[in-house]
Design a protein around this motif. Structure first.
Motif, PDB file in Angstrom:
ATOM      1  N   ILE A   9       0.906  -1.227  -0.091  1.00  0.00           N
ATOM      2  CA  ILE A   9      -0.008  -0.175   0.085  1.00  0.00           C
ATOM      3  C   ILE A   9       1.003   1.287   0.094  1.00  0.00           C
ATOM      4  N   GLN A  10       0.998   1.936  -1.179  1.00  0.00           N
ATOM      5  CA  GLN A  10       1.742   3.320  -1.099  1.00  0.00           C
ATOM      6  C   GLN A  10       1.107   4.150  -0.428  1.00  0.00           C
ATOM      7  N   TRP A  20       6.000   1.211   4.179  1.00  0.00           N
ATOM      8  CA  TRP A  20       4.793   0.876   3.679  1.00  0.00           C
ATOM      9  C   TRP A  20       4.364  -0.271   3.804  1.00  0.00           C
ATOM     10  N   LYS A  21       2.967  -0.435   3.968  1.00  0.00           N
ATOM     11  CA  LYS A  21       2.168  -1.785   4.524  1.00  0.00           C
ATOM     12  C   LYS A  21       2.136  -2.841   3.384  1.00  0.00           C
ATOM     13  N   LEU A  22       2.335  -4.175   3.819  1.00  0.00           N
ATOM     14  CA  LEU A  22       2.052  -5.191   3.051  1.00  0.00           C
ATOM     15  C   LEU A  22       0.464  -5.764   3.273  1.00  0.00           C
ATOM     16  N   ALA A  23      -0.079  -6.289   2.285  1.00  0.00           N
ATOM     17  CA  ALA A  23      -1.454  -6.588   2.490  1.00  0.00           C
ATOM     18  C   ALA A  23      -1.821  -7.782   1.412  1.00  0.00           C
ATOM     19  N   ARG A  24      -2.786  -8.491   1.823  1.00  0.00           N
ATOM     20  CA  ARG A  24      -3.311  -9.495   0.857  1.00  0.00           C
ATOM     21  C   ARG A  24      -4.647  -9.076   0.150  1.00  0.00           C
ATOM     22  N   VAL A  25      -4.763  -9.395  -1.322  1.00  0.00           N
ATOM     23  CA  VAL A  25      -6.255  -9.156  -1.685  1.00  0.00           C
ATOM     24  C   VAL A  25      -7.264 -10.154  -1.572  1.00  0.00           C
ATOM     25  N   GLN A  40     -10.387  -4.735  -2.120  1.00  0.00           N
ATOM     26  CA  GLN A  40     -10.474  -5.072  -0.623  1.00  0.00           C
ATOM     27  C   GLN A  40      -9.339  -5.794  -0.246  1.00  0.00           C
ATOM     28  N   LEU A  41      -8.842  -5.619   0.746  1.00  0.00           N
ATOM     29  CA  LEU A  41      -7.509  -5.986   1.421  1.00  0.00           C
ATOM     30  C   LEU A  41      -7.568  -6.373   2.673  1.00  0.00           C
ATOM     31  N   ILE A  42      -6.643  -7.168   3.173  1.00  0.00           N
ATOM     32  CA  ILE A  42      -6.536  -7.523   4.636  1.00  0.00           C
ATOM     33  C   ILE A  42      -5.109  -7.174   4.939  1.00  0.00           C
ATOM     34  N   VAL A  43      -4.840  -6.394   5.917  1.00  0.00           N
ATOM     35  CA  VAL A  43      -3.840  -5.874   6.319  1.00  0.00           C
ATOM     36  C   VAL A  43      -3.672  -6.288   7.898  1.00  0.00           C
ATOM     37  N   ALA A  44      -2.343  -6.955   8.077  1.00  0.00           N
ATOM     38  CA  ALA A  44      -2.141  -7.399   9.683  1.00  0.00           C
ATOM     39  C   ALA A  44      -1.093  -6.610   9.948  1.00  0.00           C
ATOM     40  N   GLN A  54       0.086 -12.715  17.300  1.00  0.00           N
ATOM     41  CA  GLN A  54      -0.254 -11.104  16.755  1.00  0.00           C
ATOM     42  C   GLN A  54      -0.930 -10.573  18.002  1.00  0.00           C
ATOM     43  N   VAL A  55      -0.785  -9.304  18.300  1.00  0.00           N
ATOM     44  CA  VAL A  55      -1.244  -8.412  19.198  1.00  0.00           C
ATOM     45  C   VAL A  55      -2.765  -7.939  18.805  1.00  0.00           C
ATOM     46  N   LYS A  56      -2.616  -7.461  17.566  1.00  0.00           N
ATOM     47  CA  LYS A  56      -3.753  -6.723  17.355  1.00  0.00           C
ATOM     48  C   LYS A  56      -4.656  -7.647  16.080  1.00  0.00           C
ATOM     49  N   GLN A  57      -5.916  -7.344  15.952  1.00  0.00           N
ATOM     50  CA  GLN A  57      -6.531  -8.281  14.846  1.00  0.00           C
ATOM     51  C   GLN A  57      -6.105  -7.478  13.347  1.00  0.00           C
ATOM     52  N   GLU A  58      -6.310  -8.260  12.435  1.00  0.00           N
ATOM     53  CA  GLU A  58      -6.375  -7.678  11.237  1.00  0.00           C
ATOM     54  C   GLU A  58      -7.180  -6.999  10.819  1.00  0.00           C
ATOM     55  N   ARG A  59      -6.918  -5.988   9.825  1.00  0.00           N
ATOM     56  CA  ARG A  59      -8.006  -4.912   9.655  1.00  0.00           C
ATOM     57  C   ARG A  59      -8.181  -5.407   7.936  1.00  0.00           C
ATOM     58  N   ILE A  60      -9.515  -5.055   7.444  1.00  0.00           N
ATOM     59  CA  ILE A  60      -9.785  -5.271   6.292  1.00  0.00           C
ATOM     60  C   ILE A  60      -9.991  -3.584   5.539  1.00  0.00           C
ATOM     61  N   LEU A  61      -9.526  -3.527   4.593  1.00  0.00           N
ATOM     62  CA  LEU A  61      -9.653  -2.194   3.789  1.00  0.00           C
ATOM     63  C   LEU A  61     -10.011  -2.173   2.559  1.00  0.00           C
TER      64      LEU A  61
END
Length: 76
Positions: A9-10, A20-25, A40-44, A54-61
């Motif tokens: 993600i730029q 910059w963060k890595l994400a999976r489509v 729609q992405l999932i970012v950990a 992992q301490v925090k939940q994954e986010r969907i963007l």
């Protein structure tokens, strides 16, 4: 780009490229003219506890395609 691919993600902010963060489509979201403009992405979060979990939940963007750098297509 189909589900399962890996993207970066730029970030237009002050962050340098190595932050910059890595994400999976997860899914592509076509517009009314059938062109894919959002994905729609999932970012950990990379924060781990003492046991390596992992301490925090994954986010969907939902993110525009223009601000993504495609790294690896899905295996399917």
């Amino acid at each position: 780009m189909c589900a399962g691919g890996i993207v970066i993600i730029q970030d237009d902010g002050d962050n340098s490229r190595n932050k910059w963060k890595l994400a999976r489509v997860i899914a592509t979201l076509p517009s009314l003219d059938n062109n894919v403009r959002k994905i729609q992405l999932i970012v950990a979060d990379k924060t781990l506890n003492g046991k390596g979990k992992q301490v925090k939940q994954e986010r969907i963007l939902e993110h525009p395609v223009q601000k993504l750098i495609f790294l690896q297509p899905s295996e399917t």
